[in-house]
Write a protein that holds these residues in place. Structure first.
Motif, PDB file in Angstrom:
ATOM      1  N   ARG A  17      -4.736  -4.380   4.057  1.00  0.00           N
ATOM      2  CA  ARG A  17      -3.727  -3.804   3.087  1.00  0.00           C
ATOM      3  C   ARG A  17      -4.195  -3.830   1.737  1.00  0.00           C
ATOM      4  O   ARG A  17      -5.332  -4.745   1.499  1.00  0.00           O
ATOM      5  CB  ARG A  17      -2.529  -4.436   3.255  1.00  0.00           C
ATOM      6  N   SER A  18      -3.559  -3.138   0.830  1.00  0.00           N
ATOM      7  CA  SER A  18      -3.823  -3.444  -0.639  1.00  0.00           C
ATOM      8  C   SER A  18      -3.023  -4.699  -0.995  1.00  0.00           C
ATOM      9  O   SER A  18      -1.715  -4.506  -0.874  1.00  0.00           O
ATOM     10  CB  SER A  18      -3.177  -2.132  -1.548  1.00  0.00           C
ATOM     11  N   ARG A  20      -1.446  -7.332  -3.527  1.00  0.00           N
ATOM     12  CA  ARG A  20      -1.131  -7.655  -4.952  1.00  0.00           C
ATOM     13  C   ARG A  20      -0.436  -8.984  -4.830  1.00  0.00           C
ATOM     14  O   ARG A  20      -0.915  -9.945  -5.306  1.00  0.00           O
ATOM     15  CB  ARG A  20      -0.519  -6.470  -5.389  1.00  0.00           C
ATOM     16  N   TYR A  71      -6.934  -2.573 -17.975  1.00  0.00           N
ATOM     17  CA  TYR A  71      -6.308  -1.998 -16.793  1.00  0.00           C
ATOM     18  C   TYR A  71      -4.608  -1.641 -17.016  1.00  0.00           C
ATOM     19  O   TYR A  71      -4.407  -0.689 -16.584  1.00  0.00           O
ATOM     20  CB  TYR A  71      -6.347  -3.042 -15.424  1.00  0.00           C
ATOM     21  N   LEU A 157      -7.914  -1.758  -4.046  1.00  0.00           N
ATOM     22  CA  LEU A 157      -8.592  -0.648  -4.778  1.00  0.00           C
ATOM     23  C   LEU A 157      -7.553  -0.472  -5.817  1.00  0.00           C
ATOM     24  O   LEU A 157      -6.468   0.270  -5.764  1.00  0.00           O
ATOM     25  CB  LEU A 157      -9.027   0.438  -3.964  1.00  0.00           C
ATOM     26  N   THR A 158      -8.059  -0.500  -7.117  1.00  0.00           N
ATOM     27  CA  THR A 158      -7.223   0.383  -8.201  1.00  0.00           C
ATOM     28  C   THR A 158      -8.162   1.171  -9.021  1.00  0.00           C
ATOM     29  O   THR A 158      -9.388   0.995  -9.161  1.00  0.00           O
ATOM     30  CB  THR A 158      -6.815  -0.789  -9.101  1.00  0.00           C
ATOM     31  N   THR A 159      -7.856   2.242  -9.556  1.00  0.00           N
ATOM     32  CA  THR A 159      -8.515   3.222 -10.243  1.00  0.00           C
ATOM     33  C   THR A 159      -7.903   3.552 -11.843  1.00  0.00           C
ATOM     34  O   THR A 159      -8.589   4.108 -12.800  1.00  0.00           O
ATOM     35  CB  THR A 159      -8.626   4.633  -9.505  1.00  0.00           C
ATOM     36  N   MET A 160      -6.770   2.861 -12.239  1.00  0.00           N
ATOM     37  CA  MET A 160      -6.297   3.354 -13.513  1.00  0.00           C
ATOM     38  C   MET A 160      -6.840   2.685 -14.542  1.00  0.00           C
ATOM     39  O   MET A 160      -6.687   3.283 -15.795  1.00  0.00           O
ATOM     40  CB  MET A 160      -4.696   2.712 -13.385  1.00  0.00           C
ATOM     41  N   ARG A 200       2.759   5.380   8.180  1.00  0.00           N
ATOM     42  CA  ARG A 200       1.964   6.383   7.578  1.00  0.00           C
ATOM     43  C   ARG A 200       2.670   7.698   8.009  1.00  0.00           C
ATOM     44  O   ARG A 200       3.554   7.738   8.867  1.00  0.00           O
ATOM     45  CB  ARG A 200       0.593   6.396   8.100  1.00  0.00           C
TER      46      ARG A 200
HETATM   47  C1  LIG Z   1      -7.989   5.982  -4.542  1.00  0.00           C
HETATM   48  C2  LIG Z   1      -7.136   5.099  -4.656  1.00  0.00           C
HETATM   49  C3  LIG Z   1      -6.497   4.655  -5.998  1.00  0.00           C
HETATM   50  C4  LIG Z   1      -5.626   3.502  -6.030  1.00  0.00           C
HETATM   51  N1  LIG Z   1      -5.219   3.218  -7.176  1.00  0.00           N
HETATM   52  C5  LIG Z   1      -4.533   1.903  -7.483  1.00  0.00           C
HETATM   53  C6  LIG Z   1      -3.887   1.408  -8.615  1.00  0.00           C
HETATM   54  O1  LIG Z   1      -4.720   1.907  -9.696  1.00  0.00           O
HETATM   55  N2  LIG Z   1      -3.171   0.282  -8.755  1.00  0.00           N
HETATM   56  C7  LIG Z   1      -2.731   0.009  -7.523  1.00  0.00           C
HETATM   57  O2  LIG Z   1      -2.056  -1.177  -7.693  1.00  0.00           O
HETATM   58  N3  LIG Z   1      -2.896   0.322  -6.246  1.00  0.00           N
HETATM   59  C8  LIG Z   1      -3.787   1.431  -6.265  1.00  0.00           C
HETATM   60  N4  LIG Z   1      -4.105   2.009  -4.896  1.00  0.00           N
HETATM   61  C9  LIG Z   1      -3.494   1.377  -3.870  1.00  0.00           C
HETATM   62  C10 LIG Z   1      -2.527   2.123  -3.265  1.00  0.00           C
HETATM   63  O3  LIG Z   1      -1.300   1.983  -3.806  1.00  0.00           O
HETATM   64  C11 LIG Z   1      -2.254   1.773  -1.685  1.00  0.00           C
HETATM   65  O4  LIG Z   1      -3.496   1.985  -0.867  1.00  0.00           O
HETATM   66  C12 LIG Z   1      -1.333   2.451  -0.930  1.00  0.00           C
HETATM   67  O5  LIG Z   1       0.044   2.169  -1.519  1.00  0.00           O
HETATM   68  C13 LIG Z   1      -1.137   2.143   0.286  1.00  0.00           C
HETATM   69  O6  LIG Z   1      -1.056   0.711   0.675  1.00  0.00           O
HETATM   70  P1  LIG Z   1      -1.899  -0.071   1.721  1.00  0.00           P
HETATM   71  O7  LIG Z   1      -3.377   0.153   1.276  1.00  0.00           O
HETATM   72  O8  LIG Z   1      -1.458  -1.539   1.685  1.00  0.00           O
HETATM   73  O9  LIG Z   1      -2.037   0.643   2.916  1.00  0.00           O
HETATM   74  C14 LIG Z   1      -5.062   2.859  -4.914  1.00  0.00           C
HETATM   75  C15 LIG Z   1      -5.705   3.339  -3.446  1.00  0.00           C
HETATM   76  C16 LIG Z   1      -6.382   4.417  -3.582  1.00  0.00           C
HETATM   77  C17 LIG Z   1      -7.029   4.791  -2.259  1.00  0.00           C
END
Ligand SMILES: Cc1cc2nc3c(=O)[nH]c(=O)nc-3n(C[C@H](O)[C@H](O)[C@H](O)COP(=O)(O)O)c2cc1C
Length: 212
Positions: A17-18, A20, A71, A157-160, A200
């Motif tokens: 998962r993402s 945080r 960021y 993963l973050t891209t901002m 999903r």
């Molecule tokens: C291309 C991409 C960019 C993302 N950018 C950010 C971001 O800038 N900040 C952030 O907190 N999460 C970011 N995420 C995480 C998504 O919010 C997260 O993958 C989505 O909510 C689904 O949650 P999960 O990964 O826990 O399944 C990004 C994910 C992807 C794939």
């Protein structure tokens, strides 16, 4: 070899998962574990097997603070543009937004910040060039995140920060004209190691056979 959670391949793939709010900022991460994850990531495919990827890991507190500030300001730019389009925010989106705000506040505390990079910029490039550049770094980046998960580490993963990529390039002395940053990924041990499958879209809304 570092301690492994010994998850099955399917478990790793479905529970990475993402992370945080559950990043444990108090626990140090041994550089040897990062290296081990990167060895695994290096097995990922790359266009023409060029492996023209680069992986920056930042642990110095001053640099982490600078990147976290970039960021946070990058996030403001993203949110300012999104808020106009996205007035009806769903409950799920609100939760992600809240978790995202938490990470914005705490990014500097992650013991390791990971910045995957790729040689060659794609600004205004044809689609094939874009696909080959992003496609060369994303599999390795994701493999790193999966390997980390199996070792009890969380990532997001973050891209901002890419809204201000040039500033981050200056902090990290990255030659901006030749090297593209792909993300900013906090890496830390997680609070607990139990992560669940995510909700999903129904498969049938996205799965197509024999054509669109
Ligand atoms: C291309 C991409 C960019 C993302 N950018 C950010 C971001 O800038 N900040 C952030 O907190 N999460 C970011 N995420 C995480 C998504 O919010 C997260 O993958 C989505 O909510 C689904 O949650 P999960 O990964 O826990 O399944 C990004 C994910 C992807 C794939």
């Amino acid at each position: 070899m570092s301690d492994s959670l010994n998850l099955s391949a399917d478990e790793v793939l479905t529970t990475t998962r993402s992370v945080r709010k559950r990043l444990d900022f108090s626990r140090p991460v041994d550089p040897a574990v990062i290296r081990e994850c990167l060895e695994i990531a290096g097995q990922a495919p790359s266009a023409s097997n060029r492996q023209d990827w680069h992986f920056i890991f930042v642990t110095e507190p001053e640099k982490r603070a600078l990147l976290a500030d970039i960021y946070a300001r990058g996030a403001e730019i993203s949110y300012a543009s999104r808020d106009n389009q996205d007035l009806a925010v769903s409950e799920d989106k609100r939760r992600v937004r809240e978790s995202s705000q938490y990470l914005i506040k705490h990014m500097a505390e992650a013991p390791v910040l990971f910045i995957p990079c790729i040689e060659g910029r794609t600004d205004n490039a044809p689609v094939e060039k874009q696909a080959s550049r992003w496609g060369t770094i994303v599999p390795a980046m994701w493999s790193f995140m999966l390997a980390a998960r199996n070792r009890g580490l969380g990532t997001c993963l973050t891209t901002m920060h890419l809204n201000l990529e040039r500033e981050a390039a200056e902090v990290l002395e990255i030659p901006y004209d030749e090297i593209m940053q792909v993300g900013l990924i906090p890496v830390a041990y997680t609070k607990g190691t139990d992560f669940k499958l995510a909700k999903r879209q129904p498969l049938d809304s996205v799965m197509h056979w024999e054509g669109w």
